[in-house]
Scaffold this motif. Structure first.
Motif, PDB file in Angstrom:
ATOM      1  N   ILE A  12      43.186  30.222  40.839  1.00  0.00           N
ATOM      2  CA  ILE A  12      43.773  30.255  42.194  1.00  0.00           C
ATOM      3  C   ILE A  12      44.127  31.695  42.533  1.00  0.00           C
ATOM      4  N   GLY A  13      43.403  32.265  43.510  1.00  0.00           N
ATOM      5  CA  GLY A  13      43.641  33.645  43.922  1.00  0.00           C
ATOM      6  C   GLY A  13      42.468  34.531  43.559  1.00  0.00           C
ATOM      7  N   GLY A  14      41.993  35.289  44.546  1.00  0.00           N
ATOM      8  CA  GLY A  14      40.842  36.172  44.334  1.00  0.00           C
ATOM      9  C   GLY A  14      41.219  37.633  44.451  1.00  0.00           C
ATOM     10  N   GLY A  15      42.383  37.992  43.907  1.00  0.00           N
ATOM     11  CA  GLY A  15      42.756  39.409  43.786  1.00  0.00           C
ATOM     12  C   GLY A  15      42.186  39.955  42.484  1.00  0.00           C
ATOM     13  N   PRO A  16      42.602  41.154  42.075  1.00  0.00           N
ATOM     14  CA  PRO A  16      42.075  41.736  40.834  1.00  0.00           C
ATOM     15  C   PRO A  16      42.249  40.831  39.616  1.00  0.00           C
ATOM     16  N   ALA A  17      43.381  40.107  39.527  1.00  0.00           N
ATOM     17  CA  ALA A  17      43.595  39.224  38.365  1.00  0.00           C
ATOM     18  C   ALA A  17      42.612  38.056  38.399  1.00  0.00           C
ATOM     19  N   GLY A  18      42.518  37.367  39.560  1.00  0.00           N
ATOM     20  CA  GLY A  18      41.644  36.207  39.681  1.00  0.00           C
ATOM     21  C   GLY A  18      40.183  36.577  39.534  1.00  0.00           C
ATOM     22  N   VAL A  35      39.415  30.040  43.944  1.00  0.00           N
ATOM     23  CA  VAL A  35      39.776  29.690  45.323  1.00  0.00           C
ATOM     24  C   VAL A  35      40.598  30.823  45.924  1.00  0.00           C
ATOM     25  N   GLU A  36      40.154  31.338  47.050  1.00  0.00           N
ATOM     26  CA  GLU A  36      40.861  32.447  47.725  1.00  0.00           C
ATOM     27  C   GLU A  36      41.085  32.063  49.188  1.00  0.00           C
ATOM     28  N   GLN A  37      42.319  32.264  49.631  1.00  0.00           N
ATOM     29  CA  GLN A  37      42.665  31.877  51.003  1.00  0.00           C
ATOM     30  C   GLN A  37      42.394  32.976  52.029  1.00  0.00           C
ATOM     31  N   GLY A  38      42.319  34.232  51.557  1.00  0.00           N
ATOM     32  CA  GLY A  38      42.173  35.341  52.523  1.00  0.00           C
ATOM     33  C   GLY A  38      41.011  36.226  52.150  1.00  0.00           C
ATOM     34  N   GLY A  41      40.062  40.553  46.742  1.00  0.00           N
ATOM     35  CA  GLY A  41      40.639  41.867  46.431  1.00  0.00           C
ATOM     36  C   GLY A  41      42.151  41.845  46.550  1.00  0.00           C
ATOM     37  N   GLY A  42      42.691  40.845  47.250  1.00  0.00           N
ATOM     38  CA  GLY A  42      44.136  40.674  47.357  1.00  0.00           C
ATOM     39  C   GLY A  42      44.835  41.889  47.928  1.00  0.00           C
ATOM     40  N   GLN A  43      45.973  42.222  47.341  1.00  0.00           N
ATOM     41  CA  GLN A  43      46.751  43.372  47.831  1.00  0.00           C
ATOM     42  C   GLN A  43      45.956  44.670  47.692  1.00  0.00           C
ATOM     43  N   ALA A  44      45.097  44.735  46.685  1.00  0.00           N
ATOM     44  CA  ALA A  44      44.306  45.951  46.495  1.00  0.00           C
ATOM     45  C   ALA A  44      43.446  46.208  47.735  1.00  0.00           C
ATOM     46  N   ASP A  51      43.942  55.619  43.329  1.00  0.00           N
ATOM     47  CA  ASP A  51      43.433  56.755  42.549  1.00  0.00           C
ATOM     48  C   ASP A  51      43.917  56.721  41.103  1.00  0.00           C
ATOM     49  N   ASN A  52      44.365  55.517  40.671  1.00  0.00           N
ATOM     50  CA  ASN A  52      44.805  55.437  39.275  1.00  0.00           C
ATOM     51  C   ASN A  52      44.074  54.330  38.507  1.00  0.00           C
ATOM     52  N   TYR A  53      42.941  53.881  39.047  1.00  0.00           N
ATOM     53  CA  TYR A  53      42.147  52.879  38.322  1.00  0.00           C
ATOM     54  C   TYR A  53      41.084  53.640  37.532  1.00  0.00           C
ATOM     55  N   ASP A  83      42.812  27.370  51.098  1.00  0.00           N
ATOM     56  CA  ASP A  83      44.224  27.589  50.809  1.00  0.00           C
ATOM     57  C   ASP A  83      44.675  26.490  49.845  1.00  0.00           C
ATOM     58  N   VAL A  84      45.098  26.865  48.667  1.00  0.00           N
ATOM     59  CA  VAL A  84      45.600  25.858  47.720  1.00  0.00           C
ATOM     60  C   VAL A  84      47.030  25.497  48.117  1.00  0.00           C
ATOM     61  N   SER A  85      47.269  24.193  48.298  1.00  0.00           N
ATOM     62  CA  SER A  85      48.604  23.784  48.745  1.00  0.00           C
ATOM     63  C   SER A  85      49.411  23.075  47.666  1.00  0.00           C
ATOM     64  N   ALA A 282      48.255  34.930  35.654  1.00  0.00           N
ATOM     65  CA  ALA A 282      47.811  36.318  35.505  1.00  0.00           C
ATOM     66  C   ALA A 282      48.157  37.149  36.727  1.00  0.00           C
ATOM     67  N   GLY A 283      48.446  38.429  36.498  1.00  0.00           N
ATOM     68  CA  GLY A 283      48.631  39.363  37.607  1.00  0.00           C
ATOM     69  C   GLY A 283      50.068  39.485  38.082  1.00  0.00           C
ATOM     70  N   ASP A 284      50.208  39.899  39.346  1.00  0.00           N
ATOM     71  CA  ASP A 284      51.532  40.206  39.899  1.00  0.00           C
ATOM     72  C   ASP A 284      52.476  39.017  39.938  1.00  0.00           C
ATOM     73  N   VAL A 285      51.944  37.804  39.921  1.00  0.00           N
ATOM     74  CA  VAL A 285      52.787  36.610  39.997  1.00  0.00           C
ATOM     75  C   VAL A 285      53.535  36.388  38.674  1.00  0.00           C
ATOM     76  N   ARG A 291      53.190  46.301  37.795  1.00  0.00           N
ATOM     77  CA  ARG A 291      52.292  45.537  38.685  1.00  0.00           C
ATOM     78  C   ARG A 291      51.300  46.495  39.335  1.00  0.00           C
ATOM     79  N   GLN A 292      50.116  46.542  38.774  1.00  0.00           N
ATOM     80  CA  GLN A 292      49.056  47.429  39.239  1.00  0.00           C
ATOM     81  C   GLN A 292      47.730  46.697  39.101  1.00  0.00           C
ATOM     82  N   VAL A 293      46.684  47.307  39.673  1.00  0.00           N
ATOM     83  CA  VAL A 293      45.355  46.688  39.591  1.00  0.00           C
ATOM     84  C   VAL A 293      44.927  46.553  38.133  1.00  0.00           C
ATOM     85  N   ILE A 294      45.179  47.612  37.377  1.00  0.00           N
ATOM     86  CA  ILE A 294      44.678  47.581  35.989  1.00  0.00           C
ATOM     87  C   ILE A 294      45.388  46.523  35.146  1.00  0.00           C
TER      88      ILE A 294
HETATM   89  C1  LIG Z   1      50.393  48.731  49.807  1.00  0.00           C
HETATM   90  C2  LIG Z   1      50.033  48.591  48.355  1.00  0.00           C
HETATM   91  C3  LIG Z   1      49.515  49.686  47.655  1.00  0.00           C
HETATM   92  C4  LIG Z   1      49.163  49.561  46.305  1.00  0.00           C
HETATM   93  N1  LIG Z   1      48.621  50.633  45.654  1.00  0.00           N
HETATM   94  C5  LIG Z   1      48.182  50.485  44.367  1.00  0.00           C
HETATM   95  C6  LIG Z   1      47.535  51.552  43.691  1.00  0.00           C
HETATM   96  O1  LIG Z   1      47.342  52.647  44.233  1.00  0.00           O
HETATM   97  N2  LIG Z   1      47.119  51.337  42.398  1.00  0.00           N
HETATM   98  C7  LIG Z   1      47.284  50.154  41.765  1.00  0.00           C
HETATM   99  O2  LIG Z   1      46.848  50.014  40.624  1.00  0.00           O
HETATM  100  N3  LIG Z   1      47.913  49.116  42.380  1.00  0.00           N
HETATM  101  C8  LIG Z   1      48.370  49.265  43.660  1.00  0.00           C
HETATM  102  N4  LIG Z   1      49.015  48.229  44.287  1.00  0.00           N
HETATM  103  C9  LIG Z   1      49.323  47.019  43.503  1.00  0.00           C
HETATM  104  C10 LIG Z   1      48.083  46.143  43.333  1.00  0.00           C
HETATM  105  O3  LIG Z   1      47.420  45.979  44.566  1.00  0.00           O
HETATM  106  C11 LIG Z   1      48.510  44.807  42.763  1.00  0.00           C
HETATM  107  O4  LIG Z   1      49.224  45.006  41.561  1.00  0.00           O
HETATM  108  C12 LIG Z   1      47.308  43.910  42.474  1.00  0.00           C
HETATM  109  O5  LIG Z   1      46.534  43.697  43.643  1.00  0.00           O
HETATM  110  C13 LIG Z   1      47.767  42.560  41.928  1.00  0.00           C
HETATM  111  O6  LIG Z   1      46.648  41.747  41.768  1.00  0.00           O
HETATM  112  P1  LIG Z   1      46.771  40.160  41.679  1.00  0.00           P
HETATM  113  O7  LIG Z   1      45.394  39.660  41.584  1.00  0.00           O
HETATM  114  O8  LIG Z   1      47.757  39.803  40.653  1.00  0.00           O
HETATM  115  O9  LIG Z   1      47.457  39.720  43.053  1.00  0.00           O
HETATM  116  P2  LIG Z   1      47.023  39.967  44.561  1.00  0.00           P
HETATM  117  O10 LIG Z   1      46.320  41.253  44.712  1.00  0.00           O
HETATM  118  O11 LIG Z   1      48.271  39.731  45.343  1.00  0.00           O
HETATM  119  O12 LIG Z   1      45.977  38.805  44.852  1.00  0.00           O
HETATM  120  C14 LIG Z   1      46.384  37.470  44.928  1.00  0.00           C
HETATM  121  C15 LIG Z   1      45.383  36.721  45.766  1.00  0.00           C
HETATM  122  O13 LIG Z   1      45.729  35.345  45.735  1.00  0.00           O
HETATM  123  C16 LIG Z   1      45.493  34.789  47.019  1.00  0.00           C
HETATM  124  N5  LIG Z   1      46.324  33.605  47.172  1.00  0.00           N
HETATM  125  C17 LIG Z   1      47.685  33.540  47.166  1.00  0.00           C
HETATM  126  N6  LIG Z   1      48.106  32.289  47.343  1.00  0.00           N
HETATM  127  C18 LIG Z   1      46.980  31.527  47.477  1.00  0.00           C
HETATM  128  C19 LIG Z   1      46.762  30.142  47.711  1.00  0.00           C
HETATM  129  N7  LIG Z   1      47.780  29.290  47.833  1.00  0.00           N
HETATM  130  N8  LIG Z   1      45.486  29.690  47.807  1.00  0.00           N
HETATM  131  C20 LIG Z   1      44.426  30.550  47.675  1.00  0.00           C
HETATM  132  N9  LIG Z   1      44.588  31.880  47.452  1.00  0.00           N
HETATM  133  C21 LIG Z   1      45.838  32.355  47.362  1.00  0.00           C
HETATM  134  C22 LIG Z   1      45.902  35.907  47.969  1.00  0.00           C
HETATM  135  O14 LIG Z   1      45.297  35.734  49.254  1.00  0.00           O
HETATM  136  C23 LIG Z   1      45.396  37.135  47.237  1.00  0.00           C
HETATM  137  O15 LIG Z   1      44.088  37.504  47.629  1.00  0.00           O
HETATM  138  C24 LIG Z   1      49.364  48.321  45.640  1.00  0.00           C
HETATM  139  C25 LIG Z   1      49.898  47.234  46.339  1.00  0.00           C
HETATM  140  C26 LIG Z   1      50.225  47.356  47.687  1.00  0.00           C
HETATM  141  C27 LIG Z   1      50.796  46.170  48.440  1.00  0.00           C
END
Ligand SMILES: Cc1cc2nc3c(=O)[nH]c(=O)nc-3n(C[C@H](O)[C@H](O)[C@H](O)COP(=O)(O)OP(=O)(O)OC[C@H]3O[C@@H](n4cnc5c(N)ncnc54)[C@H](O)[C@@H]3O)c2cc1C
Length: 316
Positions: A12-18, A35-38, A41-44, A51-53, A83-85, A282-285, A291-294
């Motif tokens: 659940i989630g298509g950011g860097p962790a997913g 499954v990704e709702q938006g 790449g998520g917050q990334a 510039d730190n990956y 959207d996972v509910s 996994a990831g920021d949750v 909490r970073q991409v890496i």
């Molecule tokens: C403004 C900003 C600048 C940043 N700059 C850097 C940087 O320079 N270097 C760095 O390493 N990190 C940076 N970060 C932090 C980095 O982006 C995060 O640590 C990283 O994206 C976390 O990845 P994640 O996959 O855990 O979560 P997220 O990136 O938050 O991805 C989670 C995904 O899950 C999806 N999701 C959530 N709920 C649901 C649901 N119910 N159903 C379906 N999908 C769902 C979301 O839409 C999202 O796409 C930055 C963050 C921000 C906000």
């Protein structure tokens, strides 16, 4: 409702962790769906420059997200835009049901929660009303709307400082609104802030309220050390407020299936396992120190490997 589909693993989630979990799960020959709702790449994906990956200096965040998704897709990963509910667990047969708004229910034997977080509100009066009309949480998305205008950035952390620097490309001036008497940015970012002539900092300050008609035209500030209140008027639409005061973890979906830390993040062990067998996180949750991409990518790799082991199919 009968389960519409069945998979080994739902991510659940298509950011860097997913997305990283998706790459590792596919390589482990798991039948997984992400499954990704938006936007992938998520917050990334809302970050202009990362510039730190390692290995990808100065990469655009959306580009990095697309590249991760492309890599997963090329390996054969399956994706669903939805959207996972809800997530439920049947202790009897160890099956999860992941409920999606459009797809309905997906049954699976393991789940990786990689939902990251959403922007925390600053909490001033008028914030919700003007959200998207003068108040923003994404500099990459909205910075260009403030070309030649005045911008206020709320927050004193690393993200607020980096985004303030980014906003100087568009804004005539950028004022950091910091509640304390110092910023909490890494030294290299703090140095850039000090050297940037467009940026000024109002320490010991918070925004109490904003007001206006269609767009905001006044701000009430408070001096957090004295309690003194100051109201300032502007021509309507001449300024914007960007809020970077942290993220709210997306742990609500799994509620009682996990243990939560005080800040609402999910507690896992080093294999990304939670207290529910087969549920990984996994990831920021997740409750963790950085909490970073890496670190999100690292968590995703470990979570998928743990899920593969749990399902009796060691990762490759
Ligand atoms: C403004 C900003 C600048 C940043 N700059 C850097 C940087 O320079 N270097 C760095 O390493 N990190 C940076 N970060 C932090 C980095 O982006 C995060 O640590 C990283 O994206 C976390 O990845 P994640 O996959 O855990 O979560 P997220 O990136 O938050 O991805 C989670 C995904 O899950 C999806 N999701 C959530 N709920 C649901 C649901 N119910 N159903 C379906 N999908 C769902 C979301 O839409 C999202 O796409 C930055 C963050 C921000 C906000």
């Amino acid at each position: 409702m009968a389960a519409a589909q069945a998979h080994d693993l739902v991510i659940i989630g298509g950011g860097p962790a997913g997305l990283t979990a998706s790459i590792y799960a596919t390589r482990a020959l798991l039948d997984s769906v992400t499954v990704e709702q938006g936007a992938f790449g998520g917050q990334a994906a809302i970050t202009d420059v990362i510039d730190n990956y390692p290995g990808s200096p100065n990469i655009n965040g959306a580009e990095l997200g697309m590249s991760m998704q492309g890599q997963a897709e090329a390996l054969g990963s399956e994706f669903v835009y939805d959207d996972v509910s809800g997530v439920s667990f049947d202790q009897g047969d160890g099956t999860f049901l992941v409920t999606c708004e459009e797809e309905g229910e997906i049954a699976c034997k393991a789940v990786i929660l990689a939902t990251g977080g959403s922007p925390r509100r600053a909490g001033f009066e008028g914030e919700e009303r003007f959200s998207g009309h003068g108040v923003s949480y994404c500099a990459t998305c909205d910075g260009m709307f403030y070309m030649g205008k005045e911008v206020f950035v709320i927050g004193g952390g690393n993200t607020a400082c980096e985004e303030a620097l980014f906003l100087t490309r568009f804004a005539s001036s950028v004022t950091l609104i910091v509640r304390k008497d110092h910023v909490r940015a890494v030294a290299s970012v703090a140095e850039k802030i000090e050297a940037e002539p467009k940026i000024s900092i109002r320490y010991n300050t918070r925004i109490v309220s904003i007001d206006g008609d269609e767009l905001p035209s006044s701000i009430v500030f408070e001096d957090t050390s004295t309690g003194q209140v100051l109201s300032e008027s502007y021509s309507e639409g001449s300024f914007g407020i960007f809020v970077f005061v942290g993220r709210v973890p997306g742990s609500g979906l799994v509620g009682s299936l996990v243990e939560l830390a005080d800040d609402g993040t999910v507690i896992t062990d080093e294999r990304m396992a939670t207290k529910t067998p087969g549920l990984f996180c996994a990831g920021d949750v997740r409750d963790k120190p950085l909490r970073q991409v890496i670190t999100a990518a690292s968590d995703g790799a470990i979570a998928a490997t743990s899920a593969a082991q749990y399902l009796g199919r060691p990762a490759v």
